[in-house]
Design a protein around this motif. Structure first.
Motif, PDB file in Angstrom:
ATOM      1  N   GLN A  67       0.835  -1.199   0.000  1.00 39.01           N
ATOM      2  CA  GLN A  67       0.000   0.000   0.000  1.00 39.01           C
ATOM      3  C   GLN A  67       0.874   1.255   0.000  1.00 39.01           C
ATOM      4  O   GLN A  67       0.593   2.216  -0.729  1.00 39.01           O
ATOM      5  N   HIS A  88       2.440   1.730  -3.419  1.00 38.27           N
ATOM      6  CA  HIS A  88       1.435   2.245  -4.359  1.00 38.27           C
ATOM      7  C   HIS A  88       1.200   3.733  -4.112  1.00 38.27           C
ATOM      8  O   HIS A  88       1.124   4.527  -5.053  1.00 38.27           O
ATOM      9  N   TRP A  89       1.095   4.118  -2.853  1.00 37.17           N
ATOM     10  CA  TRP A  89       0.881   5.528  -2.511  1.00 37.17           C
ATOM     11  C   TRP A  89       2.062   6.376  -2.980  1.00 37.17           C
ATOM     12  O   TRP A  89       1.877   7.459  -3.534  1.00 37.17           O
ATOM     13  N   GLU A 137       4.142   5.691  -5.422  1.00 38.46           N
ATOM     14  CA  GLU A 137       4.095   5.770  -6.887  1.00 38.46           C
ATOM     15  C   GLU A 137       3.083   6.812  -7.342  1.00 38.46           C
ATOM     16  O   GLU A 137       3.347   7.582  -8.275  1.00 38.46           O
ATOM     17  N   GLU A 138       1.913   6.843  -6.688  1.00 40.23           N
ATOM     18  CA  GLU A 138       0.901   7.840  -7.034  1.00 40.23           C
ATOM     19  C   GLU A 138       1.421   9.257  -6.773  1.00 40.23           C
ATOM     20  O   GLU A 138       1.212  10.160  -7.592  1.00 40.23           O
ATOM     21  N   GLN A 139       2.090   9.439  -5.642  1.00 44.52           N
ATOM     22  CA  GLN A 139       2.622  10.755  -5.308  1.00 44.52           C
ATOM     23  C   GLN A 139       3.692  11.172  -6.317  1.00 44.52           C
ATOM     24  O   GLN A 139       3.734  12.330  -6.741  1.00 44.52           O
ATOM     25  N   ALA A 165       3.946  10.086  -9.429  1.00 52.46           N
ATOM     26  CA  ALA A 165       3.294  10.341 -10.711  1.00 52.46           C
ATOM     27  C   ALA A 165       2.623  11.707 -10.698  1.00 52.46           C
ATOM     28  O   ALA A 165       2.721  12.476 -11.658  1.00 52.46           O
ATOM     29  N   SER A 166       1.945  12.017  -9.598  1.00 54.17           N
ATOM     30  CA  SER A 166       1.286  13.315  -9.468  1.00 54.17           C
ATOM     31  C   SER A 166       2.317  14.436  -9.503  1.00 54.17           C
ATOM     32  O   SER A 166       2.131  15.448 -10.172  1.00 54.17           O
ATOM     33  N   GLN A 184       3.603  14.823 -13.015  1.00 59.24           N
ATOM     34  CA  GLN A 184       2.605  15.480 -13.860  1.00 59.24           C
ATOM     35  C   GLN A 184       2.579  16.979 -13.582  1.00 59.24           C
ATOM     36  O   GLN A 184       2.484  17.790 -14.500  1.00 59.24           O
TER      37      GLN A 184
END
Length: 150
Positions: free
Chosen positions: A74, A77-78, A80-82, A84-85, A88
């Motif tokens: 978890q 994944h968090w 990776e999201e951070q 990616a954000s 971006q």
């Protein structure tokens, strides 16, 4: 009754001494075998209990490992999201910087004499402010206008 208690006490003391390994010289061979069997049985019970406790501990640790793996996944994944954000947002910022630079290049191609330099391309295409105009006739003398009509 007290004689029975004394005999029982003496018998228990001898048994305890035998179990502790003292006064073994006075024990018969058959009694030694019984003592060995009792000790072996006790050892087996201790080993079984020890194995049971170790198995419980291993099960507990295995459950904790599973929980930690889930939590780790978890968190990965968090992260990776951070990331990616964040990337971006960084791409968006870089795109805005490039756009602003191109706009400055376009604006620098046009001289604006006596006027304020526009900040963006949108100011170039916006209509000028509305200024009402007064219309005046071209003929200066109305008498001349009547003369031409006759």
């Amino acid at each position: 009754m007290s004689e029975k208690l004394r005999k029982e006490n003496h018998r228990l003391e001898l048994s305890l001494n035998h179990l502790n390994g003292s006064e073994l010289n006075s024990i018969k061979y058959e009694d030694l075998e019984k003592l060995e069997q009792q000790l072996q049985c006790s050892i087996n019970k201790v080993r079984a209990r020890k194995e049971q406790l170790l198995k419980l501990e291993m099960d507990y640790l295995a459950r904790n490992v599973e929980k930690m793996e889930v939590e780790n996944n978890q968190l990965c994944h968090w992260i990776e999201e951070q990331q990616a954000s964040s990337s971006q947002q960084q791409v968006g910022i870089e795109a805005n910087v490039l756009l602003e630079e191109k706009q400055r290049q376009v604006l620098n191609q046009f001289p604006f004499l006596g006027e304020e330099q526009p900040i963006s391309l949108l100011q170039l295409v916006s209509p000028p402010p509305y200024r009402p105009c007064l219309v005046q006739p071209m003929q200066s003398d109305l008498g001349e206008a009547n003369f031409h009509q006759q």
